[in-house]
Scaffold this motif. Structure first.
Motif, PDB file in Angstrom:
ATOM      1  N   TYR A 295      43.776 -62.091 -76.920  1.00 16.10           N
ATOM      2  CA  TYR A 295      44.929 -61.207 -77.104  1.00 16.10           C
ATOM      3  C   TYR A 295      45.389 -61.215 -78.565  1.00 16.10           C
ATOM      4  O   TYR A 295      45.753 -60.176 -79.136  1.00 16.10           O
ATOM      5  CB  TYR A 295      46.082 -61.638 -76.198  1.00 16.10           C
ATOM      6  CG  TYR A 295      45.814 -61.421 -74.723  1.00 16.10           C
ATOM      7  CD1 TYR A 295      45.076 -60.315 -74.301  1.00 16.10           C
ATOM      8  CD2 TYR A 295      46.294 -62.302 -73.765  1.00 16.10           C
ATOM      9  CE1 TYR A 295      44.818 -60.106 -72.949  1.00 16.10           C
ATOM     10  CE2 TYR A 295      46.051 -62.099 -72.416  1.00 16.10           C
ATOM     11  CZ  TYR A 295      45.301 -61.000 -72.011  1.00 16.10           C
ATOM     12  OH  TYR A 295      45.053 -60.795 -70.683  1.00 16.10           O
TER      13      TYR A 295
ATOM     14  N   GLY B  78      43.531 -51.870 -87.857  1.00 14.07           N
ATOM     15  CA  GLY B  78      43.216 -50.468 -87.602  1.00 14.07           C
ATOM     16  C   GLY B  78      44.284 -49.538 -88.139  1.00 14.07           C
ATOM     17  O   GLY B  78      43.979 -48.484 -88.717  1.00 14.07           O
ATOM     18  N   VAL B  79      45.550 -49.926 -87.970  1.00 16.25           N
ATOM     19  CA  VAL B  79      46.651 -49.121 -88.498  1.00 16.25           C
ATOM     20  C   VAL B  79      46.596 -49.081 -90.031  1.00 16.25           C
ATOM     21  O   VAL B  79      46.789 -48.030 -90.643  1.00 16.25           O
ATOM     22  CB  VAL B  79      48.008 -49.682 -88.017  1.00 16.25           C
ATOM     23  CG1 VAL B  79      49.160 -48.977 -88.737  1.00 16.25           C
ATOM     24  CG2 VAL B  79      48.156 -49.512 -86.511  1.00 16.25           C
TER      25      VAL B  79
ATOM     26  N   ALA C 138      44.331 -54.424 -84.001  1.00 12.25           N
ATOM     27  CA  ALA C 138      45.194 -53.242 -83.969  1.00 12.25           C
ATOM     28  C   ALA C 138      45.931 -53.062 -85.291  1.00 12.25           C
ATOM     29  O   ALA C 138      46.045 -51.942 -85.818  1.00 12.25           O
ATOM     30  CB  ALA C 138      46.191 -53.368 -82.813  1.00 12.25           C
TER      31      ALA C 138
ATOM     32  N   ILE D  67      42.904 -59.221 -80.585  1.00 17.10           N
ATOM     33  CA  ILE D  67      43.072 -57.787 -80.334  1.00 17.10           C
ATOM     34  C   ILE D  67      44.286 -57.252 -81.088  1.00 17.10           C
ATOM     35  O   ILE D  67      44.259 -56.146 -81.662  1.00 17.10           O
ATOM     36  CB  ILE D  67      43.205 -57.517 -78.824  1.00 17.10           C
ATOM     37  CG1 ILE D  67      41.870 -57.803 -78.124  1.00 17.10           C
ATOM     38  CG2 ILE D  67      43.647 -56.085 -78.563  1.00 17.10           C
ATOM     39  CD1 ILE D  67      41.952 -57.791 -76.616  1.00 17.10           C
ATOM     40  N   ALA D  68      45.371 -58.031 -81.117  1.00 17.21           N
ATOM     41  CA  ALA D  68      46.566 -57.619 -81.861  1.00 17.21           C
ATOM     42  C   ALA D  68      46.262 -57.517 -83.359  1.00 17.21           C
ATOM     43  O   ALA D  68      46.692 -56.571 -84.038  1.00 17.21           O
ATOM     44  CB  ALA D  68      47.698 -58.621 -81.617  1.00 17.21           C
TER      45      ALA D  68
END
Length: 306
Positions: free
Chosen positions: A275, A285-286, A282, A278-279
């Motif tokens: 988790y 990715g931003v 993210a 994955i955070a």
């Protein structure tokens, strides 16, 4: 300032150097005529006697002037020539000579040379080539000489102008060699990743298909990272822009590979670790999206200006 960049700006190539070398004997034969004509011009300047106070100074100036005149055609047009011109410009700054006089003098020298070419070069094509090459070298001289006044106004000289330029030149070359070493290191790393990929494939042939596929996928992602870094460094060596987006993508790939590795493990804390990864993915990715959006907007603005 680098002589390579100056030449590029004025499109001064080897062809121009060869043309100037062919022009050199003609100008050397006219050197005495040049000196007399030049002094006839500058002695009409207001306050000329302020800068040429006595025969000793005039004699020294005449020697320096003829040396500069001959270098216009003989060169060599390398970094040393650039340092030489900057030294000439800085000397004018130190004695307090107004930049206007430098501009007028350069214009006079160019017109003198054009007159010699018009009178003594019969071949029309050769005359045209000489006029073109002469214009470029005179523009380069004017650029470098007047830039000394701009630098003096900005007060950026330290203990030695020549030493400062040599230090900058050395640092530029050193940085270039470091980039070459980095490319070599990345190539070696790429070969090692290929070996790791081959090793991961052996898991598939040994029957551990799941582990083999995930490990191989992770190795291929690492190979992609190396390829991106090599391309970025090669582009940098060719004068391209530094791209922070590449390093964001490298971080994303590293996180993705870590997610693949942890998916093979079991036990307490594994899910929490995934988790967290994955955070992080993210967030990266931003950032990647924001940087891409900004680059597109900048390119659009540049295109609009053009």
């Amino acid at each position: 300032m680098e002589i390579k960049k100056v030449k590029e700006n004025y499109e001064f190539a080897k062809w121009d150097e060869n043309v100037l070398l062919r022009l050199a004997p003609l100008m050397e034969d006219s050197a005495d005529e040049f000196i007399e004509a030049f002094y006839g011009k500058i002695m009409k300047f207001k306050n000329a006697s302020t800068y040429l106070k006595n025969e000793q100074i005039i004699s020294k100036h005449r020697g320096a002037l003829i040396a500069w005149f001959l270098k216009l055609f003989r060169g060599p047009f390398d970094d040393e020539y650039l340092y030489y011109l900057e030294g000439v410009g800085y000397t004018h700054v130190k004695v307090g000579l107004p930049s206007h006089y430098v501009n007028v003098s350069i214009s006079f020298v160019q017109n003198f040379c054009l007159d010699i070419i018009a009178r003594k070069v019969r071949n029309g094509e050769e005359r045209s080539d000489m006029i073109t090459a002469l214009g470029k070298i005179m523009d380069i001289n004017l650029d470098v000489l007047t830039s000394s006044y701009i630098k003096e106004e900005k007060n950026i000289f330290f203990f030695s102008k020549k030493a400062e330029n040599k230090l900058i030149s050395f640092a530029t070359r050193f940085s270039h060699w470091l980039n070459i070493i980095l490319v070599v290191g990345l190539v070696i790393l790429g070969l090692m990743v290929l070996g790791l990929t081959a090793y991961d494939l052996t898991h598939i042939f040994n029957g551990n298909i799941e582990k083999g596929l995930l490990a191989t996928l992770g190795s291929l992602l690492m190979l992609w990272v190396v390829i991106e870094l090599v391309d970025t460094e090669v582009d940098t060596l060719r004068g391209g822009r530094f791209s922070i987006k590449v390093f964001i993508s490298v971080a994303m790939v590293a996180v993705i590979r870590k997610i693949l590795v942890t998916s093979l493990k079991s036990g307490a804390g594994t899910a929490d670790a995934q988790y967290t990864l994955i955070a992080a993915l993210a967030v990266l990715g931003v950032l990647y999206w924001l940087i891409t959006k900004t680059e597109i907007m900048q390119l659009g603005a540049e295109g609009h200006k053009a």
